[in-house]
Design an enzyme around this catalytic site. Structure first.
Site, PDB file in Angstrom:
ATOM      1  N   LYS A 110       0.789  -1.202  -0.011  1.00 47.26           N
ATOM      2  CA  LYS A 110       0.168  -0.098   0.244  1.00 47.26           C
ATOM      3  C   LYS A 110       1.033   1.129  -0.191  1.00 47.26           C
ATOM      4  O   LYS A 110       2.021   1.026  -0.276  1.00 47.26           O
ATOM      5  CB  LYS A 110      -1.018  -0.075   1.237  1.00 47.26           C
ATOM      6  CG  LYS A 110      -1.881  -1.374   1.275  1.00 47.26           C
ATOM      7  CD  LYS A 110      -2.795  -1.110   0.039  1.00 47.26           C
ATOM      8  CE  LYS A 110      -3.623  -2.640  -0.044  1.00 47.26           C
ATOM      9  NZ  LYS A 110      -4.457  -3.034   0.863  1.00 47.26           N
TER      10      LYS A 110
HETATM   11  C1  LIG Z   1      -5.368  -4.309   1.227  1.00 47.26           C
HETATM   12  C2  LIG Z   1      -6.896  -3.845   1.348  1.00 47.26           C
HETATM   13  C3  LIG Z   1      -7.803  -4.243   2.395  1.00 47.26           C
HETATM   14  C4  LIG Z   1      -7.182  -5.001   3.641  1.00 47.26           C
HETATM   15  O1  LIG Z   1      -6.202  -4.335   4.341  1.00 47.26           O
HETATM   16  P1  LIG Z   1      -5.201  -5.501   4.823  1.00 47.26           P
HETATM   17  O2  LIG Z   1      -4.302  -4.401   5.632  1.00 47.26           O
HETATM   18  O3  LIG Z   1      -4.617  -6.290   3.757  1.00 47.26           O
HETATM   19  O4  LIG Z   1      -6.130  -6.211   5.699  1.00 47.26           O
HETATM   20  C5  LIG Z   1      -9.355  -3.708   2.334  1.00 47.26           C
HETATM   21  N1  LIG Z   1      -9.682  -3.217   1.190  1.00 47.26           N
HETATM   22  C6  LIG Z   1      -8.935  -2.906   0.223  1.00 47.26           C
HETATM   23  C7  LIG Z   1      -9.560  -2.084  -0.835  1.00 47.26           C
HETATM   24  C8  LIG Z   1      -7.407  -3.092   0.055  1.00 47.26           C
HETATM   25  O5  LIG Z   1      -6.912  -2.945  -0.906  1.00 47.26           O
END
Ligand SMILES: *Cc1c(COP(=O)(O)O)cnc(C)c1O
Length: 378
Positions: A183
């Site tokens: 991210k």
């Molecule tokens: C990555 C993601 C999540 C979940 O986040 P994690 O930290 O991996 O649990 C939820 N929604 C979206 C759109 C994502 O890209």
């Protein structure tokens, strides 16, 4: 052929490492001063909206829905063009997930489709800032509020972005972030819920920590003794530890730099691929200031899978984001059928995420773009 390029990866500096080591040498590993510091630091990127740090983006969603008070009999309207967690965490609270279709070009939740999907039972409208482009937040807030529901913004892709001049995190009733390594910034695993509403903030904080009530003024049995704490509503342990919060605060100092480099790479792909017959480059929206987490190329004429295999074979770690959430067998087994959201299904059929992360060089970007061009004979 060159080295294998992943589609996303973290950027860790010596300062990040020092920040983590500093906590390891100190008195606190879990809930110490770095947690509140990270929450304060994060708020500086959300227009001042207070934050609750949690252990993942998934935990953030679970906490946000808990704060909204959803349960059996309630409905949550959301986009299928997302990672399954946006819907799964609502289902885990016992709510019914209602998928509304997306805009054909951006993949973001359609205002008209959300409006058609809300009922008297809708408690939350959950939008997703797909690829880092903020959803139509003002109109979606209107749709949610007119139905007596809250707007939740899954901003796992868009921390540091803004919409019509206002920071992501300051617009929706509840906004969630993910700090997974791919991210826009990372705490290894981690996430946060931000909300401008004190009541939702209080509920989110409690759900993160077993529902424990420590304030004597709120306790049912305040005279039990100095050790006493009590639970009024069930919660979980979603506390993000000091070690990881220190990494988060350090990473936040570089968020603007990450955002800038991501935008440069996005623009370089656009310029290199705009004239290629057989693909469509991703659009933006007036007033949007995205943080490009993904570069979602659209591959036309049914050639997405062939291009995916071609690029993977060339050592380029492309990805597909996302299979429509209700195509997962868990939703299929609950009666959700293919064909429900035609725009999302068409988007999925064409989508291919090209590598995008801050340490990608211009030469890497050109290598990817050249490989795409070569595939189409351009
Ligand atoms: C990555 C993601 C999540 C979940 O986040 P994690 O930290 O991996 O649990 C939820 N929604 C979206 C759109 C994502 O890209």
């Amino acid at each position: 052929m060159g080295d294998f390029l992943p589609y996303g990866r973290q950027s860790i500096s010596e300062e990040d490492i020092e920040a983590v080591v500093g906590v390891l040498r100190g008195d606190w590993l879990t809930t110490g001063p770095a947690v509140g510091q990270f929450e304060t630091d994060l708020a500086a990127h959300t227009g001042g909206t207070p934050a609750v740090a949690v252990t993942s983006g998934t935990a953030a969603l679970h906490v946000a829905y808990a704060a909204a008070g959803i349960g059996p009999g309630d409905e949550v309207v959301t986009s299928p063009m997302t990672f399954v967690a946006t819907a799964a965490t609502a289902a885990l609270h016992g709510a019914k997930v209602v998928f509304a279709d997306v805009e054909p070009d951006t993949g973001n939740l359609s205002v008209a489709a959300a409006k058609a999907a809300v009922t008297g039972r809708t408690k939350v409208v959950a939008a997703v800032d797909y690829a880092g482009l903020p959803a139509e937040l003002d109109e979606l807030a209107g749709v949610a509020h007119d139905a007596g529901a809250l707007l939740l913004e899954d901003a796992a892709h868009s921390v540091g972005g803004s919409w019509q001049g206002r920071a992501v995190g300051s617009i929706a009733d509840l906004t969630t972030f993910s700090f997974f390594p791919t991210k826009n910034l990372t705490t290894a695993e981690g996430g946060a819920v931000v909300t401008p509403r004190d009541d939702l903030l209080d509920r989110a904080r409690k759900f993160r920590n077993h529902g424990l009530v420590r304030d004597r003024a709120e306790q049912r049995y305040p005279d039990e003794g100095g050790w006493h704490q009590e639970v009024h509503e069930f919660g979980l342990n979603y506390r993000l530890p000091d070690v990881l919060c220190a990494l988060g605060s350090s990473q936040l100092k570089r968020l603007a730099e990450f955002k800038k480099r991501r935008a440069e790479i996005h623009a370089r792909y656009n310029a290199a691929l705009a004239d290629v017959d057989g693909v469509a480059t991703p659009p933006s929206r007036p007033g949007a200031d995205p943080v490009w987490h993904l570069y979602p190329l659209r591959v036309l004429d049914g050639r997405r899978r062939a291009l995916f295999d071609h690029l993977r074979g060339a050592g380029i770690g492309v990805q597909v984001n996302y299979i429509p959430a209700y195509w997962h067998p868990v939703f299929e087994d609950l009666g959700y059928r293919r064909g429900l959201c035609p725009n999302a299904e068409a988007y999925y059929a064409q989508e291919l995420s090209l590598p995008l992360f801050p340490s990608l060089t211009d030469a890497d970007v050109d290598r990817v773009a050249d490989a795409v061009r070569a595939f189409f004979g351009a």
